[in-house]
Design a protein around this motif. Structure first.
Motif, short mmCIF file in Angstrom:
data_model
loop_
_atom_site.label_atom_id
_atom_site.label_comp_id
_atom_site.label_asym_id
_atom_site.label_seq_id
_atom_site.Cartn_x
_atom_site.Cartn_y
_atom_site.Cartn_z
N LEU A 118 0.84 -1.20 0.00
CA LEU A 118 0.00 0.00 0.00
C LEU A 118 0.87 1.25 0.00
CD1 LEU A 118 -3.20 0.55 2.11
CD2 LEU A 118 -1.45 2.32 2.02
N ARG A 119 1.94 1.23 0.79
CA ARG A 119 2.83 2.39 0.83
C ARG A 119 3.48 2.63 -0.53
NH1 ARG A 119 5.39 4.50 5.02
NH2 ARG A 119 7.44 4.06 4.12
N GLU A 120 3.88 1.56 -1.21
CA GLU A 120 4.50 1.75 -2.52
C GLU A 120 3.49 2.25 -3.54
OE1 GLU A 120 7.53 -0.04 -5.77
OE2 GLU A 120 7.32 -1.07 -3.85
N PHE A 121 2.28 1.70 -3.52
CA PHE A 121 1.25 2.16 -4.44
C PHE A 121 0.98 3.65 -4.26
CE2 PHE A 121 -3.13 3.24 -5.40
CZ PHE A 121 -3.24 2.81 -6.72
N LEU A 122 0.73 4.06 -3.02
CA LEU A 122 0.39 5.45 -2.75
C LEU A 122 1.54 6.39 -3.09
CD1 LEU A 122 -1.59 5.52 0.63
CD2 LEU A 122 -2.43 6.14 -1.64
N CYS A 123 2.74 6.05 -2.66
CA CYS A 123 3.85 6.99 -2.82
C CYS A 123 4.31 7.09 -4.27
CB CYS A 123 5.02 6.61 -1.91
SG CYS A 123 6.11 8.02 -1.56
N TYR A 150 -0.16 18.91 0.42
CA TYR A 150 -0.32 17.52 0.86
C TYR A 150 0.84 16.67 0.37
CZ TYR A 150 -5.07 19.13 1.68
OH TYR A 150 -6.16 19.85 2.13
N VAL A 151 1.46 15.94 1.29
CA VAL A 151 2.43 14.90 0.96
C VAL A 151 2.03 13.65 1.74
CG1 VAL A 151 4.32 16.50 0.45
CG2 VAL A 151 4.02 15.64 2.78
N LEU A 152 2.64 12.53 1.36
CA LEU A 152 2.27 11.26 2.00
C LEU A 152 3.04 11.10 3.32
CD1 LEU A 152 0.60 8.68 1.85
CD2 LEU A 152 2.48 7.62 0.60
N ARG A 153 2.59 11.82 4.31
CA ARG A 153 3.19 11.68 5.64
C ARG A 153 3.02 10.23 6.11
NH1 ARG A 153 3.80 16.86 7.95
NH2 ARG A 153 2.96 18.51 6.60
N ASN A 154 4.02 9.73 6.81
CA ASN A 154 3.98 8.33 7.22
C ASN A 154 2.76 8.01 8.07
OD1 ASN A 154 6.21 7.48 5.84
ND2 ASN A 154 7.57 7.44 7.58
#
Length: 534
Positions: free
Chosen positions: A149-154, A469-473
């Protein structure tokens, strides 16, 4: 342009057809000397479900969103192949944390081949988490939902921020569990499994060339270099010693541009081993990455790197150069004198500094005027940000909104505006640490007044350069925890907002909040720290 289901697309396979590969071999992890890849098949999963799909990337590739239980969905899960596919896992090596690791390779990634896109290019589709390959070592070739999920989103978030990156087409849950020891502390536990379909013109890395050189496979080294140039750098002409030098220079230039972008948005890759460096200058392999929230050049999200902090935010420019030096050593046999590649390392340093300066000027709403004074201003900013632990994303975004007031107000108004900015952007109330940044802001305001454009035009330009907006952890972690219970709303909401990160999105203001709001995210695993376990 009409789209087709994935099962109706004809795949192309130049990597398999033009390079030397292992067509078949014994099962299990092993050394595979003499080859650029191994032909492998994905391992089927019991109950695939589409969790996320990138409509924009699908349209670029001419692919329709897969329906439930469709052949296309089963392809993305690794359950079926079409006749035109020639799936493979690439063989490569690399330096991990500065130490030569020997053969590594695609241990859980299987490429299906290339598809022609509407932009005229060919894009490779690769399934990450699709089962074991000869390069899996002691692992099972699978991936867990949290890392997928993290790879898809980022991947997609970085694309929409305008950064060079591989992309992600789909996220599929497998219906099976995968056992992982998240922090390598002797507490393995089952987690939901998933597969992400990631996409790039190629996934060739520095490590592909390194392993060929280290193994003395000069024919494979030259063939791989020639393949890369002909397919991905055709503007350089037919491969030759002179062209190899030009190619390395372009790789160095692209790498510098990539690192400069990371440094100006606060992205920390987390594991910049040479096997995680794209030969195209793309962000690749989204593992224990993180977004700089309190500005700290020594911060790394990677628990494995806590002792040395080799891959900390502030070390990324140096590591990029180190990795290029390792690549130059591998390419040495292709040129008359390896010293001929040295100017490209200087080009890296120059391009990095120039690009980072240009990006910062744009973020600050400034047009180039006096080069020395402008560079002194941008080079002084990182140290000023570190004192009060400023949130980089919030700082630049809020500074954008201050421009009209700075250009029309009094000096008293200016100081009030700056103190208000620090109150919003700083993580810690530390007045003694604020002065350096306040002094820098005063210099900036003075420089800003040299601009002749309309204040609102400057503000608009800055807002287009400084994402809200950035993908904050902690946002990714919240989406992971919800998805693990079957709730996809946080994932879908976050994905949609990150497609337009420069817009305001008033309904989703909370997605722009600092990490300590909510407070639980400060030390929570997955929100502040991660590992390579996936």
């Amino acid at each position: 342009m009409p789209t087709l289901p994935l099962d109706e697309v004809t795949f192309e396979n130049p990597f398999v057809e033009e390079l030397r590969g292992e067509e078949a071999g014994p099962s299990g992890s092993r050394q595979v000397p003499g080859y650029c890849y191994s032909r492998v098949r994905p391992t089927p999963v019991p109950a695939p479900r589409l969790l996320a799909w990138s409509d924009e990337l699908g349209e670029l590739l001419g692919l329709a969103r897969p329906s439930e239980r469709s052949a296309a969905l089963n392809i993305l899960a690794g359950n079926i192949l079409t006749p035109s596919m020639k799936p493979f896992a690439a063989r490569y090596g690399g330096h991990q944390f500065g130490n030569w690791a020997g053969q590594l390779g695609d241990g859980r990634a299987i490429s299906l081949g290339q598809v022609p896109a509407v932009d005229g290019r060919r894009w490779e589709i690769q399934l990450k988490g699709a089962g074991p390959t000869p390069y899996s070592r002691r692992a099972d070739g699978r991936a867990v939902l949290r890392s997928s999920l993290r790879e898809f989103l980022c991947s997609e978030a970085m694309h929409h921020l305008g950064l060079p990156t591989t992309r992600a087409l789909s996220l599929v849950s497998t219906g099976a569990e995968v056992v992982r020891d998240m922090f390598y502390d002797g507490h393995p536990a089952p987690e939901p499994g998933a597969i992400v379909a990631r996409v790039a013109p190629t996934f060739i890395r520095f490590g592909n060339f390194q392993l060929m050189a280290a193994s003395g496979e000069m024919d494979n080294l030259r063939a791989l270099a020639d393949y890369t140039i002909r397919h991905h750098y055709p503007e350089l002409g037919e491969p030759s010693p002179a062209v190899y030098e030009q190619w390395f220079a372009e790789v160095a230039r692209r790498t510098a541009v990539l690192v400069a972008h990371w440094m100006t948005v606060g992205f920390v890759h987390g594991v910049l081993n040479t096997d995680n460096m794209s030969i195209l200058g793309l962000t690749i392999d989204y593992g224990p990455y993180g977004w700089l929230e309190p500005y700290d050049p020594d911060w790394t999200p990677n628990t494995t790197d806590f002792n040395s902090r080799r891959y900390a935010f502030g070390q990324q420019p140096r590591v990029g150069l180190w990795n290029l030096m390792a690549l130059a050593q591998a390419l040495g046999p292709l040129v008359a004198d390896v010293q001929a590649l040295r100017p490209s390392l200087d080009l890296y340093a120059h391009t990095l500094a120039t690009t980072q300066h240009e990006l910062l000027l744009r973020k600050l709403g400034l047009t180039p005027k006096e080069p020395a004074a402008d560079r002194a201003l941008t080079e002084a900013l990182p140290e000023a940000l570190a004192g009060p632990q400023v949130d980089m994303t919030i700082f630049f975004r809020q500074l954008s909104h201050l421009v009209p007031g700075l250009l029309t107000g009094s000096s008293a108004d200016e100081e009030a505006l700056f103190r208000g900015l620090l109150a919003q952007a700083a993580y810690e109330a530390a007045p003694a640490e604020d002065q350096a940044l306040l002094d820098w802001l005063a210099r900036y305001a003075q420089r800003l007044r040299q601009e002749t454009a309309d204040p609102e035009a400057i503000r608009t330009g800055m807002l287009a350069a400084n994402p809200k907006y950035v993908l904050r952890n902690y946002l990714a972690q919240r989406a992971i925890e919800a998805a693990e219970t079957g709730d996809l709303l946080p994932l879908n909401t976050l994905f949609e907002v990150l497609k337009t990160p420069f817009d305001e999105h008033p309904a989703y203001e909370t997605l722009a909040a600092k990490r300590q709001r909510p407070e639980w995210a400060r030390d929570k695993p997955g929100s502040a720290t991660l590992s390579c376990s996936s």
